[in-house]
Design a protein around this motif. Structure first.
Motif, PDB file in Angstrom:
ATOM      1  N   GLY A 146       0.802  -1.160   0.084  1.00 17.38           N
ATOM      2  CA  GLY A 146       0.060   0.029  -0.030  1.00 17.38           C
ATOM      3  C   GLY A 146       0.857   1.319  -0.168  1.00 17.38           C
ATOM      4  O   GLY A 146       0.570   2.155  -0.845  1.00 17.38           O
ATOM      5  N   ASN A 147       2.041   1.154   0.891  1.00 18.76           N
ATOM      6  CA  ASN A 147       2.785   2.398   0.768  1.00 18.76           C
ATOM      7  C   ASN A 147       3.583   2.574  -0.475  1.00 18.76           C
ATOM      8  O   ASN A 147       3.636   3.887  -0.995  1.00 18.76           O
ATOM      9  N   HIS A 148       3.875   1.863  -1.168  1.00 17.61           N
ATOM     10  CA  HIS A 148       4.501   1.725  -2.417  1.00 17.61           C
ATOM     11  C   HIS A 148       3.451   2.482  -3.540  1.00 17.61           C
ATOM     12  O   HIS A 148       3.784   3.234  -4.322  1.00 17.61           O
ATOM     13  N   ALA A 149       2.181   1.864  -3.215  1.00 13.11           N
ATOM     14  CA  ALA A 149       1.272   2.249  -4.074  1.00 13.11           C
ATOM     15  C   ALA A 149       0.885   3.952  -3.713  1.00 13.11           C
ATOM     16  O   ALA A 149       0.539   4.774  -4.841  1.00 13.11           O
ATOM     17  N   SER A 155       3.544  10.525  -6.888  1.00 13.67           N
ATOM     18  CA  SER A 155       4.610  10.859  -7.885  1.00 13.67           C
ATOM     19  C   SER A 155       3.803  11.224  -9.263  1.00 13.67           C
ATOM     20  O   SER A 155       4.323  11.979  -9.881  1.00 13.67           O
ATOM     21  N   LEU A 156       2.718  10.367  -9.727  1.00 12.72           N
ATOM     22  CA  LEU A 156       2.175  10.438 -10.784  1.00 12.72           C
ATOM     23  C   LEU A 156       1.520  11.896 -10.967  1.00 12.72           C
ATOM     24  O   LEU A 156       1.578  12.642 -11.866  1.00 12.72           O
ATOM     25  N   VAL A 233      -4.672  12.460  -3.432  1.00  9.28           N
ATOM     26  CA  VAL A 233      -5.520  13.157  -4.722  1.00  9.28           C
ATOM     27  C   VAL A 233      -6.015  14.489  -4.613  1.00  9.28           C
ATOM     28  O   VAL A 233      -5.778  15.482  -4.984  1.00  9.28           O
ATOM     29  N   LYS A 234      -6.443  14.660  -3.360  1.00 11.35           N
ATOM     30  CA  LYS A 234      -7.131  15.747  -2.763  1.00 11.35           C
ATOM     31  C   LYS A 234      -6.038  17.276  -2.959  1.00 11.35           C
ATOM     32  O   LYS A 234      -6.098  18.175  -3.333  1.00 11.35           O
ATOM     33  N   VAL A 235      -5.248  16.718  -2.236  1.00 13.48           N
ATOM     34  CA  VAL A 235      -4.052  17.531  -1.791  1.00 13.48           C
ATOM     35  C   VAL A 235      -3.153  18.006  -3.015  1.00 13.48           C
ATOM     36  O   VAL A 235      -2.958  19.145  -3.061  1.00 13.48           O
ATOM     37  N   CYS A 236      -2.904  16.838  -3.684  1.00  6.76           N
ATOM     38  CA  CYS A 236      -2.251  16.925  -4.949  1.00  6.76           C
ATOM     39  C   CYS A 236      -2.934  18.210  -6.056  1.00  6.76           C
ATOM     40  O   CYS A 236      -2.456  19.020  -6.662  1.00  6.76           O
TER      41      CYS A 236
END
Length: 242
Positions: A146-149, A155-156, A233-236
């Motif tokens: 999960g942490n890698h995901a 990053s994306l 997603v929200k913060v990015c």
């Protein structure tokens, strides 16, 4: 963003006109961590010669706050409202120029506090402990995946590679903490990395060891994981269109 360990010959206590352990506050949210809190506080005191200030924002029903006070920590009692609420209160309560977040479950290496302070003295605004660089074998496999995901998702969305968005061990210049409005709860760890990075602060990831936690986790991996992904997603997006 650099992921290379700082290799300078100076240490935090020998750099002229630089921050020392007297300028450090270590903060954490605590919730029923009587099994581990004494060890964590002893490790902080041993590494910093007792010079760092320690703040625990606590919502425990066990002896955690009593143990923390006995060990010299400042305890701010607060009704339990989640990880992010406690950590946000802790970082904002810090009154020294360098703030380090950690967890109270004895998973993070407090003997690296000097290294993190060195990196701040080298010019970093944020130093983020990368647990995954060395494999994090002590971490449950589901959590590790999960942490890698989470890191891949961040990053994306950011367009810049990060390796560990949810680590609990980071060092910050206090001015960075004060300038940013923090909004997330379960996803606060990711937010504390993403916002400074997307605002072009000097953010560096530093590989650290990660140990098996003492005591039981309070976070449900499924619902907690979904909340973290949503926060990323929200913060990015907020930072992208700020």
């Amino acid at each position: 963003m650099s992921q290379q360990p700082f290799s300078g010959e100076q240490t935090a206590d020998r750099i002229d006109d630089a921050y020392t352990f007297d300028d450090l506050t270590v903060v954490m949210g605590t919730y029923n961590e009587a099994e581990a809190i004494e060890t964590v506080l002893d490790d902080i005191a041993a590494e910093t010669d007792g010079r760092a200030n320690v703040i625990c924002v606590d919502g425990s029903s066990d002896r955690t706050p009593e143990i923390a006070r006995e060990k010299g920590a400042r305890v701010i009692e607060q009704r339990p409202q989640g990880y992010g609420v406690a950590v946000r209160a802790a970082v904002l309560a810090a009154d020294r120029p360098v703030v380090v977040t950690t967890d109270c479950d004895d998973t993070y290496p407090m003997d690296r506090l000097g290294d993190f302070l060195d990196l701040i003295n080298d010019g970093a605004d944020v130093v983020s402990g990368d647990r995954l660089y060395r494999g994090a074998d002590a971490m449950p496999a589901f959590n590790r995946v999960g942490n890698h995901a989470f890191a891949a998702l961040a990053s994306l969305l950011m367009g810049e590679r990060v390796h560990d968005t949810t680590t609990g061990m980071r060092a910050y210049r206090r001015e960075v903490i004060q300038k940013i409005r923090w909004t997330e709860n379960t996803g606060l760890s990711a937010e504390l990395l993403i916002r400074p990075l997307m605002r072009e602060y000097d953010v560096r990831e530093e590989p650290i060891a990660y140990a098996e936690r003492a005591g039981e986790t309070k976070l449900d991996p499924l619902s907690g994981g979904a909340a973290i992904a949503k926060s990323i997603v929200k913060v990015c997006l907020e930072e992208r269109f700020r």
